[in-house]
Scaffold this active site. Structure first.
Site, PDB file in Angstrom:
ATOM      1  N   LYS A   1     -14.506   8.287  -4.982  1.00  0.00           N
ATOM      2  CA  LYS A   1     -15.836   8.540  -4.408  1.00  0.00           C
ATOM      3  C   LYS A   1     -16.386   9.874  -4.910  1.00  0.00           C
ATOM      4  O   LYS A   1     -17.561   9.982  -5.278  1.00  0.00           O
ATOM      5  CB  LYS A   1     -15.753   8.589  -2.878  1.00  0.00           C
ATOM      6  CG  LYS A   1     -15.340   7.288  -2.221  1.00  0.00           C
ATOM      7  CD  LYS A   1     -15.071   7.526  -0.727  1.00  0.00           C
ATOM      8  CE  LYS A   1     -14.253   6.401  -0.132  1.00  0.00           C
ATOM      9  NZ  LYS A   1     -13.664   6.782   1.177  1.00  0.00           N
TER      10      LYS A   1
ATOM     11  N   LYS B   1      -0.014  14.643   1.729  1.00  0.00           N
ATOM     12  CA  LYS B   1      -1.318  14.952   1.122  1.00  0.00           C
ATOM     13  C   LYS B   1      -1.514  16.459   0.909  1.00  0.00           C
ATOM     14  O   LYS B   1      -2.432  16.895   0.225  1.00  0.00           O
ATOM     15  CB  LYS B   1      -2.445  14.377   1.976  1.00  0.00           C
ATOM     16  CG  LYS B   1      -2.464  12.844   1.987  1.00  0.00           C
ATOM     17  CD  LYS B   1      -3.580  12.310   2.882  1.00  0.00           C
ATOM     18  CE  LYS B   1      -3.611  10.793   2.980  1.00  0.00           C
ATOM     19  NZ  LYS B   1      -4.418  10.156   1.914  1.00  0.00           N
TER      20      LYS B   1
ATOM     21  N   LYS C   1      -9.535  13.734   4.044  1.00  0.00           N
ATOM     22  CA  LYS C   1      -8.618  12.598   4.075  1.00  0.00           C
ATOM     23  C   LYS C   1      -7.772  12.745   5.324  1.00  0.00           C
ATOM     24  O   LYS C   1      -7.816  13.785   5.980  1.00  0.00           O
ATOM     25  CB  LYS C   1      -7.736  12.579   2.824  1.00  0.00           C
ATOM     26  CG  LYS C   1      -7.104  13.942   2.517  1.00  0.00           C
ATOM     27  CD  LYS C   1      -6.310  13.966   1.225  1.00  0.00           C
ATOM     28  CE  LYS C   1      -7.122  13.917  -0.047  1.00  0.00           C
ATOM     29  NZ  LYS C   1      -7.055  12.657  -0.766  1.00  0.00           N
ATOM     30  N   ARG C   2      -7.011  11.730   5.688  1.00  0.00           N
ATOM     31  CA  ARG C   2      -6.123  11.869   6.833  1.00  0.00           C
ATOM     32  C   ARG C   2      -5.182  13.052   6.633  1.00  0.00           C
ATOM     33  O   ARG C   2      -4.836  13.397   5.499  1.00  0.00           O
ATOM     34  CB  ARG C   2      -5.311  10.580   7.039  1.00  0.00           C
ATOM     35  CG  ARG C   2      -6.102   9.485   7.713  1.00  0.00           C
ATOM     36  CD  ARG C   2      -6.626   9.887   9.072  1.00  0.00           C
ATOM     37  NE  ARG C   2      -5.576   9.915  10.055  1.00  0.00           N
ATOM     38  CZ  ARG C   2      -5.316   8.936  10.927  1.00  0.00           C
ATOM     39  NH1 ARG C   2      -6.082   7.863  10.955  1.00  0.00           N
ATOM     40  NH2 ARG C   2      -4.323   9.035  11.782  1.00  0.00           N
TER      41      ARG C   2
ATOM     42  N   HIS D   1       0.787  -1.233   0.000  1.00  0.00           N
ATOM     43  CA  HIS D   1       0.000   0.000   0.000  1.00  0.00           C
ATOM     44  C   HIS D   1       0.813   1.273   0.000  1.00  0.00           C
ATOM     45  O   HIS D   1       0.239   2.361  -0.008  1.00  0.00           O
ATOM     46  CB  HIS D   1      -0.926   0.040   1.215  1.00  0.00           C
ATOM     47  CG  HIS D   1      -2.143  -0.806   1.065  1.00  0.00           C
ATOM     48  ND1 HIS D   1      -3.311  -0.330   0.534  1.00  0.00           N
ATOM     49  CD2 HIS D   1      -2.357  -2.101   1.361  1.00  0.00           C
ATOM     50  CE1 HIS D   1      -4.211  -1.302   0.519  1.00  0.00           C
ATOM     51  NE2 HIS D   1      -3.649  -2.389   1.016  1.00  0.00           N
TER      52      HIS D   1
ATOM     53  N   THR E   1      -8.657   6.693  -2.707  1.00  0.00           N
ATOM     54  CA  THR E   1      -9.988   6.209  -3.052  1.00  0.00           C
ATOM     55  C   THR E   1     -11.012   7.327  -2.861  1.00  0.00           C
ATOM     56  O   THR E   1     -12.094   7.274  -3.455  1.00  0.00           O
ATOM     57  CB  THR E   1     -10.403   4.992  -2.190  1.00  0.00           C
ATOM     58  OG1 THR E   1     -10.146   5.287  -0.816  1.00  0.00           O
ATOM     59  CG2 THR E   1      -9.647   3.742  -2.604  1.00  0.00           C
TER      60      THR E   1
HETATM   61  C1  LIG Z   1     -12.386   6.898   1.489  1.00  0.00           C
HETATM   62  C2  LIG Z   1     -11.949   7.277   2.843  1.00  0.00           C
HETATM   63  C3  LIG Z   1     -10.606   7.555   3.106  1.00  0.00           C
HETATM   64  C4  LIG Z   1      -9.543   7.545   2.023  1.00  0.00           C
HETATM   65  O1  LIG Z   1      -9.449   8.835   1.483  1.00  0.00           O
HETATM   66  P1  LIG Z   1      -8.202   9.278   0.566  1.00  0.00           P
HETATM   67  O2  LIG Z   1      -8.618  10.605   0.055  1.00  0.00           O
HETATM   68  O3  LIG Z   1      -8.090   8.267  -0.522  1.00  0.00           O
HETATM   69  O4  LIG Z   1      -7.020   9.324   1.455  1.00  0.00           O
HETATM   70  C5  LIG Z   1     -10.253   7.905   4.386  1.00  0.00           C
HETATM   71  N1  LIG Z   1     -11.158   7.979   5.381  1.00  0.00           N
HETATM   72  C6  LIG Z   1     -12.468   7.734   5.165  1.00  0.00           C
HETATM   73  C7  LIG Z   1     -13.417   7.851   6.293  1.00  0.00           C
HETATM   74  C8  LIG Z   1     -12.904   7.373   3.898  1.00  0.00           C
HETATM   75  O5  LIG Z   1     -14.199   7.102   3.692  1.00  0.00           O
END
Ligand SMILES: *Cc1c(COP(=O)(O)O)cnc(C)c1O
Length: 810
Positions: free
Chosen positions: A656, A550, A544-545, A356, A652
């Site tokens: 979304k 990022k 995101k985190r 990952h 991901t």
């Molecule tokens: C999809 C998702 C992530 C991943 O987000 P990235 O933008 O790909 O880092 C992290 N936390 C939650 C709660 C998510 O639903």
């Protein structure tokens, strides 16, 4: 059974309320209704669950076990109702009974058993496995505390324990009769048996009981119900547990009470902590899961264990469960009398590994001593695997001799888990095309030379059932109205939307849906924070985190830049924007926490400034989790995917938001590239350094943040404002961010990408002003998003790695 008839469904709810709570429906509150609906969903799933298990057992079908330290499943009521075909009737019934659906659903506490993308991926995979009718189960840990709950106090992140099991959790079933013993510590003694073979006896080990809690995973409109099995650590003496159950984050490295093993989820995303309790958790998961797999295999009479790999695949989600390799070896040899060669053959044909990350700080390496003390027999086996591997290199690959130190599993008194995972598995996959290429060409180049056939790509995906059908029903309905419902089973058919991407009536519908979703989010923001946001503004979203790579910092620099522009020129013609952030920082990640504070400081400045009023707003929504993501994503206009190129393995969140009609502002990183390849440059806003450029700078130098600071007034102004306390109450509030850029030479190239980022946002603004251009882009993104359904990803895992066949139930 389907309840097309709403009256019938309401009487079912009535009956449930009576039997569960001994009261009449008119006395029931939202929580009672939540439990009644959960019980109805369980009644629907449980018979199919039994049938599914019966089928897998009797037909001896090949199964995959997905081992993961994290399953970020979020709430399950709505998705279970959806998959069982009960969501529509539920919505109508609730309306008729005068209950707000959200007020009912929020009584389920999010199962936050994951940090972010990796854990959410595991959850989406379970949904797709069941929906595609593949025999596949999840194995994880039932942490009593999930990822911490984030509170913001005076702009600072505070972490509270997430005791998610406070109320009854209706989806799990405790299966004490299937408990398994896991042993730690002690010593190992070798004995020679009469037949000359070696026997390993373990003495003075600490025994932990792994008790499984099973959660049903229902497929969409089929009868498949797979299992997510979460292990809970208990001692033989159950009283022991009660005494310690409120410990949290305590005694991380001291002697741990047994139940602490499943006590809490480590809150670090993309970084590695060499803590002994974490190692215990990993072995606990792996040992319980593999013993369970072998026990079922033998009970089902599937044949000798040397044929294991014909029946079972074990996919490990990152290296966290990579002790599965020595643990399977141990069980096959010490418990089931296979010799080394048989055990090795079986093990490495059964296990497959997903990588990952290439971030060096995230690569797991356990101190040799720690493993030796905690898991003496496992250490012996890893040592032997390493010896044989290195010997093989020395004798069979003379050209590799000089590289042995870089390939050895044990080197510098550390065990390199990624190396163990590659050597001990038959498949190594990356999670997006670029990421896999970087693995092959850079990070794992030598291993790729050794085992070229082992490496493959499986670009991540998301379940379109949750992330479109469930979270954005208005959009789903509009789509179904024009292209019919076939896309729900075959998300690639979303491509038919292209035919309508210039149809004014359809554009108008898409516009209205987005506006309605933005209105709903604006109301939520107002209820939570008391801030009124302009629902006609551009909703510019980064959720995101929080991590340096990022680059939330780049985003907030853009905000500061716009603020400065507006102060200089109050008449500036700017389309109003609402910047929306959601992000948790690891509790020990100082720089990340400083970014959270900066976002809040800028927010309070901007949101209270009359000159700027209603043109830019900054909203930080606290406690980002799956349920919050579900609220924000349908309302996003812009999806910020601005990681330093080469650093984001896939992402991901990008998928979304694309699926919900947001346009991506992104770097050439992770799956952004694959989104770009599909929609074309004109329907995405790409900017910044490429991964080759970034990697070249890292290798050869040549980047100077100071030079940019010296030549770009916009940047020097922002950095000076940071440093001089224009934003903060205190002058030195953001000194570490400032130093990191100017004295550590901006390791994530924020300054380098600033100019192209600002320029790109100007293009975004122009595009947004022409509604038909914008909506055309939005529809194009939705149309191509089918490729990012995790159904596609799972289909590829099933046919290219697992060799699994579909098994319709009944
Ligand atoms: C999809 C998702 C992530 C991943 O987000 P990235 O933008 O790909 O880092 C992290 N936390 C939650 C709660 C998510 O639903």
């Amino acid at each position: 059974m389907t309840y097309q008839n709403v009256d019938e469904f309401i009487s079912l709810i009535t009956e449930k309320i009576r039997t569960l709570f001994g009261k009449e429906l008119h006395n029931a509150n939202e929580k009672d209704v939540y439990y009644a609906l959960a019980s109805i969903a369980n009644d629907e799933m449980h018979p199919h669950w039994c049938k599914t298990n019966e089928h897998y057992e009797q037909k001896k079908v090949k199964k995959v076990y997905y081992l993961s330290m994290e399953f970020l499943i979020g709430r399950l009521l709505e998705s279970n109702l959806l998959n069982c075909g009960l969501l529509d009737v539920t919505n109508i019934a609730l309306k008729r009974l005068g209950f707000k659906r959200d007020a009912v659903f929020i009584h389920e506490h999010d199962a936050g058993l994951g940090n972010g993308g990796l854990g959410r991926l595991a959850a989406c995979f379970l949904d797709s496995l069941a929906s595609l009718q593949y025999p596949g189960h999840g194995c994880g840990i039932r942490y009593r505390y999930g990822l911490f709950e984030q509170r913001i106090i005076h702009g600072h992140q505070i972490e509270l324990p997430d005791y998610w099991l406070k109320e009854d959790y209706p989806w799990e079933t405790r299966k004490s009769e299937e408990s398994i013993s896991v042993h730690f510590g002690g010593s190992v003694h070798m004995h020679r048996r009469a037949n000359g073979s070696l026997e390993f006896r373990y003495e003075n080990t600490d025994e932990v009981i792994a008790v499984p809690y099973d959660i049903p995973i229902s497929g969409y409109h089929n009868h498949t119900v797979n299992t997510l099995r979460l292990w809970s650590a208990e001692s033989q003496d159950r009283n022991d547990v009660a005494n310690h159950s409120d410990h949290y984050y305590h005694a991380l490295d001291h002697t741990h009470s047994i139940d602490q093993i499943s006590g809490f989820l480590y809150p670090d995303d993309s970084s590695y902590e060499g803590k002994k309790l974490r190692l215990k958790q990993q072995y606990f998961l792996v040992s319980a899961s593999i013993q369970n797999i072998l026990r079922h295999y033998l009970n089902e009479g599937r044949g000798p264990l040397t044929q294991l790999s014909e029946h079972i695949v074990i996919q490990i989600n990152d290296t966290h469960p990579s002790l599965a390799i020595p643990e399977l070896m141990r069980l096959l040899m010490d418990h089931y009398d296979l010799n080394w060669d048989q055990a090795w053959e079986t093990t490495h044909k059964t296990i497959a590994y997903t990588n990952h990350t290439t971030l060096s700080e995230a690569l797991e390496k356990w101190p040799k001593d720690m493993v030796q003390n905690l898991l003496p027999r496992i250490y012996m086996i890893i040592d032997e695997i390493n010896e044989r591997f290195c010997q093989g290199l020395w004798f069979d690959c003379p050209e590799m001799r000089e590289h042995i130190p870089a390939l050895a599993i044990i080197a510098d008194d550390q065990i390199h888990m990624a190396r163990l995972a590659i050597v001990g598995s038959f498949s190594v996959n990356g999670v997006a095309r670029l990421h896999t290429e970087i693995l092959k060409k850079k990070e794992m180049k030598l291993f790729y030379q050794l085992f070229p056939k082992r490496f493959n790509n499986k670009t991540n995906g998301i379940t379109h059932r949750r992330w479109l059908l469930q979270v954005n029903p208005h959009l789903a309905n509009v789509i179904t109205d024009v292209i019919g419902p076939a896309w729900i089973k075959r998300p690639n058919q979303l491509i038919s939307l292209l035919r309508y991407s210039n149809d004014p009536a359809f554009l108008e519908q898409i516009e209205q849906v987005k506006l309605q979703n933005k209105r709903t989010l604006a109301q939520f923001i107002y209820d939570k924070m008391g801030i009124k946001v302009n629902e006609k503004s551009i909703f510019d979203v980064q959720i995101k985190r929080l991590h340096e790579y990022k680059r939330q910092l780049l985003n907030i620099f853009h905000v500061i830049y716009l603020y400065n522009e507006l102060k200089d020129n109050p008449k500036l013609d700017l389309t109003p924007r609402t910047f929306i952030f959601g992000a948790k920082a690891a509790p020990s990640y100082h720089l990340a926490k400083e970014v959270i504070k900066l976002i809040h400081t800028v927010a309070s400045l901007v949101n209270h400034d009359y000159d700027v009023a209603d043109r830019i707003k900054v909203i930080f929504l606290e406690n980002y989790n799956v349920s919050l993501a579900e609220k924000i994503i349908p309302a996003a206009d812009i999806s910020e995917q601005i990681s330093t190129a080469s650093k984001e393995a896939s992402g991901t969140g990008n998928m979304k938001m694309m699926m919900n009609g947001a346009l991506t502002v992104g770097t050439m990183d992770g799956a952004n590239i694959e989104i770009r390849d599909l929609v074309g440059d004109q329907h995405i806003f790409m900017f910044g350094l490429t991964s080759d450029e970034v990697l070249h700078y890292y290798e050869h130098g040549g980047y100077s943040a100071r030079d940019i600071y010296n030549t770009d007034d916009r940047i020097s102004r922002i950095l000076d404002q940071l440093n001089s306390g224009v934003f903060g109450e205190q002058e030195m509030e953001f000194k570490d961010l400032y130093y990191n850029i100017l004295y550590h030479n901006d390791p994530y190239f924020v300054l380098k990408d600033f100019d192209p980022y600002i320029e790109t946002h100007e293009l975004v603004e122009q595009a947004y002003r022409d509604r038909s251009i914008w909506l055309n882009k939005s529809i194009t993104n939705i149309a191509y998003s089918g490729k990012f359904s995790s159904d596609r990803t799972i289909q590829q895992y099933a046919s290219e790695i697992w060799q699994l066949t579909k098994n319709p139930i009944k």
